[in-house]
Enzyme design. Structure first.
Site, short mmCIF file in Angstrom:
data_model
loop_
_atom_site.label_atom_id
_atom_site.label_comp_id
_atom_site.label_asym_id
_atom_site.label_seq_id
_atom_site.Cartn_x
_atom_site.Cartn_y
_atom_site.Cartn_z
N GLU A 1 -17.72 -3.41 -13.67
CA GLU A 1 -16.51 -4.15 -13.34
C GLU A 1 -15.77 -3.56 -12.14
O GLU A 1 -15.20 -4.30 -11.35
CB GLU A 1 -15.59 -4.16 -14.57
CG GLU A 1 -14.39 -5.04 -14.45
CD GLU A 1 -13.66 -5.15 -15.77
OE1 GLU A 1 -12.42 -5.06 -15.74
OE2 GLU A 1 -14.30 -5.31 -16.82
N ASP A 2 -15.77 -2.24 -12.02
CA ASP A 2 -14.88 -1.58 -11.06
C ASP A 2 -15.56 -0.78 -9.96
O ASP A 2 -14.88 -0.17 -9.15
CB ASP A 2 -13.92 -0.64 -11.80
CG ASP A 2 -12.97 -1.39 -12.72
OD1 ASP A 2 -12.71 -2.58 -12.47
OD2 ASP A 2 -12.48 -0.79 -13.69
#
Length: 185
Positions: free
Chosen positions: A56-57
């Protein structure tokens, strides 16, 4: 496996800090892993907690996770990952739906993540008060409450676990008792 997951996550999150702070980001996934480790000795679940934000990051790729950590760990990380092309509300609704129908394993990884988050929120709320919400994409306290209380419902299968009880207690501390109107999002 855990050592390799830590090394992978440290490298992936290098230079990142927690939103609105100077705390190195890696502290969060490590705390999530400690929480999951308090509920199970399953090293794949602990590794998934360590890695839960890398897709996600960061620039990490699902294929790399599958190759290095296996399908089970990769599948848990994929299930935990939000699609950042969606709005905040769409992402959170999707996450609640995935967790509600997800496996107990997924719920443990998510509880590690969310308990770490609410601990940070509770700590910062004591010093910042309502200004805390300015650091989030969704700045309304009532909408954050909707999400965190909704997650408590999704994780209720783990109600006998101490981390779940702590999570609910911190939700009460930060948001007060649940308002039935919060479910109307």
């Amino acid at each position: 496996m855990i050592r390799e997951a830590v090394e992978f996550a440290v490298e992936a999150h290098k230079g990142a800090v927690r939103k609105g702070t100077q705390t190195p980001y890696i502290v969060h996934p490590l705390e999530a892993a400690v929480i999951v480790g308090s509920m199970t000795e399953d090293q794949e679940l602990v590794a998934a907690a360590i890695l839960h934000d890398v897709l996600e990051d960061t620039d990490a790729r699902e294929e790399d996770l599958r190759q290095r950590f296996g399908d089970r760990v990769a599948d848990l990380v994929v299930e935990e990952t939000d699609d950042k092309t969606l709005s905040w509300l769409e992402r959170k609704k999707g996450k609640l739906e995935r967790v509600a129908r997800g496996s107990r394993d997924l719920k443990m990884v998510v509880l590690g993540d969310k308990l770490s988050n609410i601990r940070s929120i509770a700590r910062d709320y004591l010093t910042l008060g309502e200004k805390l919400w300015d650091r989030f994409n969704e700045k309304r306290r009532d909408v954050q409450a909707w999400y965190y209380w909704g997650m408590a419902d999704c994780l209720a299968e783990l109600a006998s676990c101490e981390p779940y009880q702590e999570y609910v207690g911190l939700c009460r501390q930060v948001f007060g008792e649940r308002d039935p109107r919060w479910g109307e999002k």
